[in-house]
Scaffold this motif. Structure first.
Motif, PDB file in Angstrom:
ATOM      1  N   ASP A   1       0.803  -1.087   0.015  1.00  0.00           N
ATOM      2  CA  ASP A   1       0.095  -0.079  -0.077  1.00  0.00           C
ATOM      3  C   ASP A   1       0.765   1.285  -0.065  1.00  0.00           C
ATOM      4  O   ASP A   1       0.554   2.278  -0.773  1.00  0.00           O
ATOM      5  CB  ASP A   1      -0.889   0.031   1.250  1.00  0.00           C
ATOM      6  N   TYR A   2       1.940   1.365   0.860  1.00  0.00           N
ATOM      7  CA  TYR A   2       2.937   2.388   0.752  1.00  0.00           C
ATOM      8  C   TYR A   2       3.394   2.569  -0.500  1.00  0.00           C
ATOM      9  O   TYR A   2       3.781   3.691  -0.860  1.00  0.00           O
ATOM     10  CB  TYR A   2       3.927   2.269   2.122  1.00  0.00           C
TER      11      TYR A   2
ATOM     12  N   LYS B   1      10.932   9.061   2.659  1.00  0.00           N
ATOM     13  CA  LYS B   1       9.986   9.253   3.402  1.00  0.00           C
ATOM     14  C   LYS B   1       9.083   8.125   3.390  1.00  0.00           C
ATOM     15  O   LYS B   1       7.973   8.275   4.093  1.00  0.00           O
ATOM     16  CB  LYS B   1       9.280  10.317   2.261  1.00  0.00           C
ATOM     17  N   VAL B   2       9.208   6.906   2.539  1.00  0.00           N
ATOM     18  CA  VAL B   2       8.267   5.857   2.704  1.00  0.00           C
ATOM     19  C   VAL B   2       9.044   4.618   3.153  1.00  0.00           C
ATOM     20  O   VAL B   2       8.669   3.927   4.298  1.00  0.00           O
ATOM     21  CB  VAL B   2       7.540   5.743   1.471  1.00  0.00           C
TER      22      VAL B   2
ATOM     23  N   PRO C   1      11.047   5.033   7.067  1.00  0.00           N
ATOM     24  CA  PRO C   1      10.224   5.117   8.056  1.00  0.00           C
ATOM     25  C   PRO C   1       9.339   3.803   8.367  1.00  0.00           C
ATOM     26  O   PRO C   1       9.212   3.348   9.427  1.00  0.00           O
ATOM     27  CB  PRO C   1       9.221   6.281   7.815  1.00  0.00           C
ATOM     28  N   SER C   2       8.962   3.107   7.179  1.00  0.00           N
ATOM     29  CA  SER C   2       7.972   1.828   7.652  1.00  0.00           C
ATOM     30  C   SER C   2       9.048   0.813   7.708  1.00  0.00           C
ATOM     31  O   SER C   2       8.612  -0.022   8.606  1.00  0.00           O
ATOM     32  CB  SER C   2       7.416   1.581   6.183  1.00  0.00           C
TER      33      SER C   2
ATOM     34  N   PHE D   1       5.479   2.461  14.980  1.00  0.00           N
ATOM     35  CA  PHE D   1       4.085   2.983  14.891  1.00  0.00           C
ATOM     36  C   PHE D   1       3.567   1.539  14.912  1.00  0.00           C
ATOM     37  O   PHE D   1       3.915   0.672  14.363  1.00  0.00           O
ATOM     38  CB  PHE D   1       3.940   3.733  13.560  1.00  0.00           C
ATOM     39  N   ASP D   2       2.131   1.611  15.198  1.00  0.00           N
ATOM     40  CA  ASP D   2       1.357   0.249  15.049  1.00  0.00           C
ATOM     41  C   ASP D   2       0.814   0.416  13.690  1.00  0.00           C
ATOM     42  O   ASP D   2      -0.147   1.150  13.238  1.00  0.00           O
ATOM     43  CB  ASP D   2       0.313   0.257  16.226  1.00  0.00           C
TER      44      ASP D   2
ATOM     45  N   ASP E   1      -3.042  -0.405  13.213  1.00  0.00           N
ATOM     46  CA  ASP E   1      -3.769   0.984  13.623  1.00  0.00           C
ATOM     47  C   ASP E   1      -4.012   2.152  12.300  1.00  0.00           C
ATOM     48  O   ASP E   1      -5.131   2.633  12.282  1.00  0.00           O
ATOM     49  CB  ASP E   1      -3.064   1.949  14.586  1.00  0.00           C
ATOM     50  N   ALA E   2      -2.945   1.751  11.479  1.00  0.00           N
ATOM     51  CA  ALA E   2      -2.999   3.012  10.425  1.00  0.00           C
ATOM     52  C   ALA E   2      -3.996   2.668   9.275  1.00  0.00           C
ATOM     53  O   ALA E   2      -4.510   3.483   8.423  1.00  0.00           O
ATOM     54  CB  ALA E   2      -1.448   3.163   9.753  1.00  0.00           C
ATOM     55  N   ILE E   3      -3.982   1.456   9.059  1.00  0.00           N
ATOM     56  CA  ILE E   3      -4.859   0.952   7.861  1.00  0.00           C
ATOM     57  C   ILE E   3      -6.477   0.742   8.144  1.00  0.00           C
ATOM     58  O   ILE E   3      -6.786   0.314   9.301  1.00  0.00           O
ATOM     59  CB  ILE E   3      -4.095  -0.605   7.408  1.00  0.00           C
TER      60      ILE E   3
END
Lengths: 368, 282
Positions: A261-262, A279-280, A283-284, A362-363, A366-368
């Motif tokens: 997705d990212y 940026k992607v 961080p991920s 980050f969880d 939670d983000a999706i």
């Protein structure tokens, strides 16, 4: 009130949740649930510590008895009943010359700990006095362009701890500097991945001792002209090389398995390569990179002791080895003290990394 | 010439004997300013179709023409709202939108970019949450961020892949209105993929059912002749609405039945019956 909430949050964040139940005990706001919690998080662990010390005490006592019996038996067989009696009395009197040498009891270890601290105080006082005494002289020497006189006395136990920490952090930084960028490149490029894979698979399981020897061969030649002691350089490089694999593998995995997705977002926004990575992708994959770094730090601390011992580089490893060779009557107790110090510092380092890891993570769900 | 044209699109995943043809013989043309909805069952290849149009995938054969030019890769002219929001969890609402705006308008100053971000975040009424991270937001709020991110790039066409699928009915209704509002204001071409017939009728000018895959293809189109702005409660009594709705649902049901009868495989169940507990104790 607000402060106590943040305190609770912080302790939980650092994985030290039991501290907050201790705090509740002192602030007196207790409900039934809290008692159960208190029992589970404070009383039970404390009881298990006491049980451990008790078992240790009994174990060391029986080992002591076996050793003592053996000594008396040996005296009886070799020199006759009179010698055996003398030996029995000697052991009972606690004389150093005939003390059975075995696993020290908790009290002996505690005494050794105190004596090590006393020793540290004496040495640091000595050092301070030396610096004071030579201050004026050193100023003069520096003004004349000569090297200052430095304290060359024996390092104390606490000094050794700091030397070890210095070595481990130097090694950790080296691992970080090598493994993270390399891991990113390997993760991004399937070509690099297949060309490095054999390398990683072969070198990952190599033992710290072999790494030390390898680094020793190379560094010794590189620093052939230098008069300086290269043991620190050798040990921190070995620690770094030995522990960097977890970070390398985790970084490569994190970078190559970024959520589709990212990546789609990056494509739809038409991010450039540089932007996409910083940026992607990075961080991920930070959570995985930090998991790797956490493993690296604990591996580094674990192999450090063995490598210091081999490299004769000052630190806890050398301390343990020297005490073992020394064979004084409290040597065994000092080794156990060092064991606990190593364990506790390892635990604290792990918590430190866990805190940083929680900070940057980050969880995903939670983000999706 | 149509604004967006799909000519004889086939899309196959895998190769040789493992190949699955997901889409076959897709023909579609959308005029400028039109709002088209494609309705289909889950797993019928809707997302594949969307990705072909936005440029994330390439068709196996056939061509996708956008303003007469073949689509090659993604473009800022076609904004996408993904099914699962796809916000970057480590960025705040403002940063998520800012990243898109910055890419879309590389020449603008930071101040101008921030103004655009603020405008679109306000448009989806998320200004109070601009500094929050996605995990602190509810599902509906996250999807609004995704809407703001797509629209802030000022795309000429907006492609929505089941954007409201994961939301509850109330939030869904609100967001439908918000999207329609923005669409009405800026008059962009819009393509909505959905599995909800009512949503399609409420929002679109035209509804095209997607016959389920493998070998998914587009069915006959249904025109929605209901005047805008549409009102949900009034619409339920509108004869035109009822008729269209029934027609579409009937069509989809027929497809479903067809599919059932197509599967000729028979499963022979063992001849078992529950134990007779009552007689056992007699």
């Amino acid at each position: 009130m607000k402060q106590s909430i943040t305190l609770g949050k912080i302790t939980k964040f650092m994985g030290l949740g039991f501290l907050s139940s201790l705090k509740d005990l002192f602030t007196g706001k207790l409900e039934k649930e809290d008692y159960v919690n208190f029992l589970r998080k404070v009383v039970v662990p404390l009881a298990s510590v006491l049980l451990f010390i008790g078992l240790w005490h009994m174990g060391s006592q029986s080992l002591y008895n076996i050793e003592a019996e053996f000594k008396i038996e040996k005296a009886l067989n070799d020199q006759g009943p009179a010698a055996a009696e003398a030996m029995r009395e000697c052991i009972a009197s606690g004389d150093v010359s005939c003390k059975p040498n075995t696993l020290p009891s908790p009290t002996q270890v505690w005494d050794s700990y105190k004596s090590l601290l006393r020793d540290h105080n004496i040495i640091s006082a000595d050092k301070a006095a030396f610096i004071e005494k030579t201050a004026a002289l050193n100023e003069k020497r520096i003004a004349e362009g000569k090297d200052a006189i430095t304290y060359t006395g024996r390092p104390s136990f606490v000094d050794q701890i700091f030397r070890s920490l210095k070595t481990v952090f130097a090694g950790f930084l080296l691992a970080l500097v090598i493994a993270v960028p390399l891991g990113i490149f390997i993760g991004l490029s399937p070509t690099l991945k297949s060309s490095f894979n054999w390398f990683i698979q072969i070198f990952k399981p190599v033992s710290p001792v072999v790494w030390y020897l390898l680094v020793f061969m190379i560094v010794k030649t590189l620093l052939i002209d230098s008069n300086e002691d290269s043991s620190f350089t050798i040990s921190f490089i070995s620690v770094g090389l030995c522990s960097m694999w977890a970070t390398l593998v985790n970084t490569a995995m994190g970078v190559s398995s970024v959520d589709k997705d990212y990546i789609n977002v990056a494509k739809v926004l038409k991010l450039g390569n540089f932007q996409k990575i910083f940026k992607v992708v990075l961080p991920s994959s930070l959570p995985l990179i930090f998991t790797g770094l956490k493993i690296t730090l604990s591996v580094a601390w674990m192999v450090l002791i063995a490598i210091e011992l081999l490299a004769q580089s000052p630190g806890l490893g050398l301390f343990v080895w020297e005490e073992f060779q020394n064979g004084a009557n409290d040597s065994n107790a000092k080794i156990i003290v060092a064991m606990f110090v190593i364990g506790i510092i390892g635990f604290l380092l792990d918590r430190l990394m866990l805190t940083i890891q929680n900070w940057v993570s980050f969880d995903k769900t939670d983000a999706i | 010439m149509a604004y967006l044209e799909l000519n004889n699109i086939y899309k196959t995943y895998g190769q040789d004997e493992h190949a699955t043809e997901v889409l076959s013989n897709i023909n579609l043309s959308i005029e400028e300013g039109e709002f088209v909805a494609i309705v289909g069952f889950t797993g019928s290849g809707k997302t594949t179709l969307v990705n072909l149009i936005n440029g994330l995938l390439e068709p196996t054969s056939g061509e996708v023409l956008f303003k007469g030019e073949p689509v090659q890769g993604t473009s800022h002219e076609r904004g996408v709202i993904f099914q699962n929001y796809s916000l970057l969890p480590w960025l705040t609402v403002g940063q998520n939108v800012f990243m898109a705006v910055k890419e879309a308008f590389p020449k603008k100053s930071k101040k101008e970019l921030n103004a655009i971000v603020a405008e679109y975040v306000e448009m989806v009424s998320l200004t109070p949450a601009i500094n929050k991270r996605p995990k602190e937001l509810s599902g509906g709020m996250r999807q609004r961020v995704a809407v703001a991110r797509a629209l802030a790039m000022k795309p000429e066409m907006i492609i929505m892949d089941e954007p409201l699928g994961a939301l509850d009915a109330l939030t869904r209704g609100n967001l439908q209105d918000e999207i329609l509002n923005i669409w009405g204001k800026e008059k962009r071409t819009a393509l909505l993929i959905t599995n909800d017939v009512d949503e399609g009728i409420y929002m679109a000018d035209r509804i095209i059912p997607l016959r389920p895959g493998p070998n998914a293809t587009l069915g006959p189109e249904f025109k929605i002749d209901i005047e805008r702005p549409r009102d949900k409660t009034e619409m339920n009594d509108n004869a035109n609405f009822k008729q269209t709705r029934n027609a579409i649902i009937e069509y989809l049901m027929d497809i479903g039945n067809e599919r059932k009868s197509e599967s000729s495989e028979e499963f022979i169940l063992p001849d078992l019956s529950p134990k007779d507990f009552v007689n056992q104790f007699k």
